[in-house]
Design an enzyme around this catalytic site. Structure first.
Site, PDB file in Angstrom:
ATOM      1  N   HIS A  70       0.859  -1.190   0.000  1.00 23.34           N
ATOM      2  CA  HIS A  70       0.000   0.000   0.000  1.00 23.34           C
ATOM      3  C   HIS A  70       0.889   1.231   0.000  1.00 23.34           C
ATOM      4  O   HIS A  70       2.109   1.120   0.106  1.00 23.34           O
ATOM      5  CB  HIS A  70      -0.996  -0.008   1.159  1.00 23.34           C
ATOM      6  CG  HIS A  70      -0.401   0.002   2.542  1.00 23.34           C
ATOM      7  ND1 HIS A  70       0.470  -0.953   3.003  1.00 23.34           N
ATOM      8  CD2 HIS A  70      -0.545   0.872   3.572  1.00 23.34           C
ATOM      9  CE1 HIS A  70       0.812  -0.691   4.247  1.00 23.34           C
ATOM     10  NE2 HIS A  70       0.223   0.422   4.619  1.00 23.34           N
ATOM     11  N   HIS A  72       1.249   3.869   2.056  1.00 27.27           N
ATOM     12  CA  HIS A  72       1.691   4.602   3.251  1.00 27.27           C
ATOM     13  C   HIS A  72       3.217   4.735   3.257  1.00 27.27           C
ATOM     14  O   HIS A  72       3.941   3.798   2.904  1.00 27.27           O
ATOM     15  CB  HIS A  72       1.225   3.901   4.530  1.00 27.27           C
ATOM     16  CG  HIS A  72      -0.252   4.026   4.756  1.00 27.27           C
ATOM     17  ND1 HIS A  72      -0.925   3.278   5.695  1.00 27.27           N
ATOM     18  CD2 HIS A  72      -1.185   4.813   4.164  1.00 27.27           C
ATOM     19  CE1 HIS A  72      -2.219   3.609   5.667  1.00 27.27           C
ATOM     20  NE2 HIS A  72      -2.395   4.527   4.750  1.00 27.27           N
ATOM     21  N   ASP A  74       5.644   4.706   5.428  1.00 26.64           N
ATOM     22  CA  ASP A  74       6.572   3.816   6.136  1.00 26.64           C
ATOM     23  C   ASP A  74       6.825   2.517   5.355  1.00 26.64           C
ATOM     24  O   ASP A  74       7.751   1.765   5.666  1.00 26.64           O
ATOM     25  CB  ASP A  74       6.096   3.525   7.573  1.00 26.64           C
ATOM     26  CG  ASP A  74       4.754   2.843   7.634  1.00 26.64           C
ATOM     27  OD1 ASP A  74       3.880   3.167   6.815  1.00 26.64           O
ATOM     28  OD2 ASP A  74       4.560   1.995   8.534  1.00 26.64           O
ATOM     29  N   HIS A  75       6.016   2.258   4.334  1.00 25.00           N
ATOM     30  CA  HIS A  75       6.228   1.093   3.461  1.00 25.00           C
ATOM     31  C   HIS A  75       6.819   1.481   2.111  1.00 25.00           C
ATOM     32  O   HIS A  75       7.523   0.689   1.487  1.00 25.00           O
ATOM     33  CB  HIS A  75       4.902   0.353   3.213  1.00 25.00           C
ATOM     34  CG  HIS A  75       4.327  -0.235   4.448  1.00 25.00           C
ATOM     35  ND1 HIS A  75       4.339  -1.575   4.715  1.00 25.00           N
ATOM     36  CD2 HIS A  75       3.755   0.354   5.532  1.00 25.00           C
ATOM     37  CE1 HIS A  75       3.805  -1.795   5.901  1.00 25.00           C
ATOM     38  NE2 HIS A  75       3.432  -0.640   6.416  1.00 25.00           N
TER      39      HIS A  75
HETATM   40 ZN   LIG Z   1       0.063   1.430   6.524  1.00 26.97          ZN
END
Ligand SMILES: [Zn+2]
Length: 241
Positions: A70, A72, A74-75
């Site tokens: 996804h 976001h 932090d990924h």
């Molecule tokens: Zn996330």
């Protein structure tokens, strides 16, 4: 920190540094396959972490593709820096020997990746420990519950989560996730059926086991539950803040 998946030495994990207080453990970046390999969720834009991912990719004959569960940060924030094609696929797509399963809920664009031999890269749908979060912006608890049930129907023996340790008993973990949220919904519905309409009182009752300092986070979780009940026509219109 680097490690190999239990029973699946072809899968390696490199843990990114903790990007912030909301994430108890840093993002897990995974390497899958070789000649070239696939990187799943490169993590935050952290030079030291991305260097480690690059070095591990070289040992596997190079990096062919970066896959995201996804969008976001932090990924995904480190993705462009790896210099390979970056793909956040739609459900049903196949990339690098992995099948994407659409699993919205934590984020609208969330997917999990499945190998042909029972491994799931779950992103933030399922975490190695603790409970995942359905954020108010873009999250949906109703979709999240459907996604958990979708994953329950897949033959999975190992979950590689976006944060936290390997999940070696996926069926038990998924059942626990479903049951935990159904328990909250039952408690919330019981209070509503008794006529309670004050949101602070509903929170104190349905989340009574949650310590006071975690109640603000629980309030967001309750909002996600109320939005689900509302989408199902089961929430009263006269709730008070
Ligand atoms: Zn996330």
């Amino acid at each position: 920190m680097t490690g190999k998946a239990p029973g699946h030495p072809e899968i390696a994990r490199i843990v990114a540094p903790n990007p912030g207080p909301m994430t108890l453990e840093g993002t897990n970046t995974y390497l899958y396959g070789s000649q070239p390999c696939v990187v799943i969720d490169p993590g935050p834009d952290d030079a030291g972490h991305l260097d480690a991912v690059r070095a591990a990719s070289e040992e596997r004959g190079g990096l062919g593709l970066v896959l995201l569960t996804h969008s976001h940060g932090d990924h995904a924030d480190g993705a462009e820096r790896l210099g390979a094609e970056v793909v956040l696929p739609a459900g049903g797509d196949e990339h690098g020997g992995l099948r994407a399963l659409a699993t919205p809920g934590h984020a609208a664009d969330h997917v999990c990746f499945l190998t042909g031999d029972g491994v799931c890269f779950s992103g933030d749908l399922v975490l190695g420990e603790g409970s995942t979060f359905v954020p108010p912006d873009g999250g949906s608890l109703a979709a999240y519950m459907d996604s958990l049930r979708l994953l329950q129907a897949e033959p999975i023996e190992l979950i590689c989560p976006g944060h936290g340790p390997w999940v070696t008993d996926p069926a038990a973990k998924l059942a626990e996730y479903v049951e935990h949220r159904e328990m909250r919904e039952r408690r919330l519905l019981a209070a509503l059926e008794r006529g309670e309409r004050s949101k602070p009182a509903l929170l104190a009752e349905a989340w009574s086991d949650v310590p006071e300092q975690l109640r603000p986070a629980a309030a967001l979780v309750m909002d996600a539950h109320l939005a689900k009940l509302e989408s199902e026509g089961r929430a009263p219109a006269d709730l008070r803040d």
